[in-house]
Write an enzyme that holds these catalytic residues in place. Structure first.
Site, short mmCIF file in Angstrom:
data_model
loop_
_atom_site.label_atom_id
_atom_site.label_comp_id
_atom_site.label_asym_id
_atom_site.label_seq_id
_atom_site.Cartn_x
_atom_site.Cartn_y
_atom_site.Cartn_z
N SER A 22 0.74 -1.16 0.13
CA SER A 22 0.02 0.02 0.02
C SER A 22 1.23 1.23 0.12
O SER A 22 2.11 1.05 0.40
CB SER A 22 -0.81 0.16 1.18
N GLU A 24 1.18 5.30 0.66
CA GLU A 24 0.84 6.49 1.56
C GLU A 24 1.21 7.81 0.89
O GLU A 24 2.30 8.05 0.46
CB GLU A 24 1.22 6.70 2.84
N ASP A 116 -1.33 14.35 16.42
CA ASP A 116 -0.39 15.25 17.34
C ASP A 116 -1.03 16.32 17.92
O ASP A 116 -1.83 16.93 17.28
CB ASP A 116 1.03 15.36 16.46
N PHE A 226 12.10 13.73 11.23
CA PHE A 226 10.96 12.91 11.12
C PHE A 226 11.26 12.00 12.33
O PHE A 226 10.36 11.69 13.11
CB PHE A 226 10.60 12.28 9.92
N HIS A 276 3.63 -1.30 3.85
CA HIS A 276 3.00 0.07 3.58
C HIS A 276 4.22 1.02 3.33
O HIS A 276 5.08 1.20 4.28
CB HIS A 276 2.31 0.53 4.89
N ARG A 282 6.56 10.79 -4.03
CA ARG A 282 7.54 10.47 -4.75
C ARG A 282 7.59 8.91 -5.37
O ARG A 282 7.53 8.10 -4.36
CB ARG A 282 8.96 10.61 -4.42
C1 FAD Z 1 0.70 4.65 9.85
C2 FAD Z 1 0.70 6.25 10.29
C3 FAD Z 1 -0.29 7.09 9.73
C4 FAD Z 1 -0.27 8.40 10.08
N1 FAD Z 1 -1.14 9.27 9.68
C5 FAD Z 1 -1.14 10.53 10.33
C6 FAD Z 1 -2.15 11.45 9.69
O1 FAD Z 1 -2.54 11.51 8.43
N2 FAD Z 1 -2.24 12.65 10.10
C7 FAD Z 1 -1.52 13.05 11.50
O2 FAD Z 1 -1.96 14.38 12.01
N3 FAD Z 1 -0.92 12.22 11.83
C8 FAD Z 1 -0.68 10.95 11.55
N4 FAD Z 1 0.06 10.10 11.97
C9 FAD Z 1 0.80 10.28 13.27
C10 FAD Z 1 -0.18 10.02 14.51
O3 FAD Z 1 -1.13 10.87 14.45
C11 FAD Z 1 0.76 10.39 15.76
O4 FAD Z 1 1.64 9.53 16.00
C12 FAD Z 1 0.07 10.60 17.02
O5 FAD Z 1 0.68 11.12 18.14
C13 FAD Z 1 -0.46 9.41 17.70
O6 FAD Z 1 -1.60 8.87 16.92
P1 FAD Z 1 -2.27 7.40 17.43
O7 FAD Z 1 -3.50 7.37 16.44
O8 FAD Z 1 -1.06 6.37 17.25
O9 FAD Z 1 -2.94 7.65 18.84
P2 FAD Z 1 -3.12 6.85 19.94
O10 FAD Z 1 -3.26 5.32 19.53
O11 FAD Z 1 -4.40 7.30 20.45
O12 FAD Z 1 -2.18 6.89 21.03
C14 FAD Z 1 -0.64 6.74 20.39
C15 FAD Z 1 -0.05 6.21 21.96
O13 FAD Z 1 0.26 7.20 22.63
C16 FAD Z 1 -0.09 6.84 24.05
N5 FAD Z 1 -0.87 7.58 24.50
C17 FAD Z 1 -2.26 8.32 24.07
N6 FAD Z 1 -2.56 8.91 24.83
C18 FAD Z 1 -2.15 9.10 26.19
C19 FAD Z 1 -2.29 9.69 27.27
N7 FAD Z 1 -3.30 10.51 27.69
N8 FAD Z 1 -1.44 9.25 28.32
C20 FAD Z 1 -0.16 8.44 28.05
N9 FAD Z 1 -0.17 7.85 26.80
C21 FAD Z 1 -0.93 8.10 25.90
C22 FAD Z 1 -0.61 5.59 23.63
O14 FAD Z 1 0.19 4.70 24.53
C23 FAD Z 1 -0.56 5.07 22.44
O15 FAD Z 1 0.11 4.10 22.01
C24 FAD Z 1 0.42 8.52 11.59
C25 FAD Z 1 1.18 7.77 12.17
C26 FAD Z 1 1.24 6.30 11.49
C27 FAD Z 1 2.08 5.32 12.32
#
Ligand code: FAD
Length: 308
Positions: A22, A24, A116, A226, A276, A282
């Site tokens: 896949s 991205e 984030d 990054f 993925h 690119r």
């Molecule tokens: C494949 C992939 C695609 C992505 N695409 C995007 C995108 O399109 N746009 C974007 O903005 N970002 C993107 N990200 C980045 C992602 O949004 C960040 O890594 C974000 O900080 C965490 O998102 P998550 O969905 O993993 O969060 P979650 O799964 O909710 O949390 C991530 C981790 O943080 C810890 N955590 C969460 N909340 C707490 C808390 N309150 N206290 C303590 N620990 C906590 C948990 O242990 C958890 O494992 C992507 C990352 C990946 C790996």
């Protein structure tokens, strides 16, 4: 005697020997970036990826552009788009509205993320008042309103917010319990990180695919920045390979291809079949790596591209 094993593994030829990929992409900001993106999509589409995903900018900043890119992919290609969606800076009702709009447009796959904090990684994340608290809550919210495939993020080297790998896997478990079908990982450069993580995830009884996220290093300085932000480690050997090449993009590209090839071929040798790719919009490096993986352009996709 690695080589013979490798040769037989890739004897799969045009079908790619069971390899699934896949890609991205991120939504373009300018007309020039749009052109670059569509060139990349046009080149990679014939490799018949399982899906192509489009990221969602920090704080929902690309909401319209993500939607427009996904819609264009649906309209002009035979690709299956997956729309990324985050919880940042929006109420649940707003996010639900985005999900419904995607469904109405024909999208059947969402990558559900927390996102984030507005100040970037390192700042304490505070859920939006009335918003989804984290990715697990978002997955549950999507499941309530749409029958779609849901992918989530996973972190072989743990997310920077997590105190421990186990706490991180607790969150992955919560996302799976809420209905996630697949996880794609943050990029990593040492395959052992991925396999150690996979062992721990499987030991917890989590069975969904954990698809390795591969970042071909188009630009080492940028990749290192990054990595610092997202908690991925950059091994010394990787820095050494790019050492002295800051002003030599042609050699950098050859090294990047060699590094990524080594990584994916090792993953395949150790049983991985799904990848993925973070394309950075690119195509060339990703195309070359997919070729090494045995993928070849699919005539039907080429025809669709010619029509579009
Ligand atoms: C494949 C992939 C695609 C992505 N695409 C995007 C995108 O399109 N746009 C974007 O903005 N970002 C993107 N990200 C980045 C992602 O949004 C960040 O890594 C974000 O900080 C965490 O998102 P998550 O969905 O993993 O969060 P979650 O799964 O909710 O949390 C991530 C981790 O943080 C810890 N955590 C969460 N909340 C707490 C808390 N309150 N206290 C303590 N620990 C906590 C948990 O242990 C958890 O494992 C992507 C990352 C990946 C790996």
């Amino acid at each position: 005697m690695d080589a013979p094993v490798r040769r037989s593994r890739f004897a799969g030829g045009p079908a790619g020997g069971g390899i699934r990929v896949s890609f991205e992409f991120f939504p373009p900001k300018t007309a020039e970036m749009e052109h670059t993106l569509w060139e990349a999509i046009g080149r990679l589409a014939p490799l018949a990826p399982a899906f192509v995903s489009v990221t969602y900018g920090a704080g929902g900043s690309t909401r319209e552009r993500t939607h427009a890119t996904v819609k264009r992919i649906l309209a002009e290609t035979a690709l299956v788009p997956a729309a990324h969606l985050t919880c940042v800076a929006a109420q649940c009702a707003d996010i639900d509205g985005v999900v419904r709009a995607y469904c109405e447009a024909g999208v059947r796959h969402i990558v559900a993320l927390r996102g984030d904090p507005p100040g970037g990684v390192g700042e304490r994340y505070a859920p939006h008042p009335g918003g989804y608290a984290n990715a697990a809550a978002l997955v549950a919210g999507i499941r309530n309103i749409a029958d779609v495939e849901i992918s989530v993020a996973a972190y072989p080297e743990k997310h920077p917010d997590s105190l421990t790998v186990d706490a991180d896997i607790d969150m992955l478990q919560a996302k799976v319990d809420a209905g996630a079908n697949r996880a794609m990982t943050q990029f990593f450069f040492e395959n052992d990180h991925y396999f150690r993580y996979l062992d721990r995830v499987r030991a917890r009884g989590i069975e969904i695919p954990i698809v390795p996220g591969i970042l071909p290093v188009q630009n080492f300085k940028q990749a290192r920045a990054f990595a610092e932000r997202c908690g991925a480690s950059v091994p010394r050997w990787l820095a050494e390979r790019f050492d002295g090449l800051d002003d030599d993009p042609a050699t950098r590209k050859l090294i990047a291809a060699a590094v990524a090839a080594e990584q994916v071929l090792d993953l395949v040798d150790r049983g991985v079949s799904d990848f993925h790719f973070y394309t950075m919009n690119r195509a060339d490096l990703v195309y070359a790596i997919c070729h090494l993986l045995g993928l070849r352009p699919n005539a039907a996709q080429e025809a669709k591209k010619a029509v579009a």
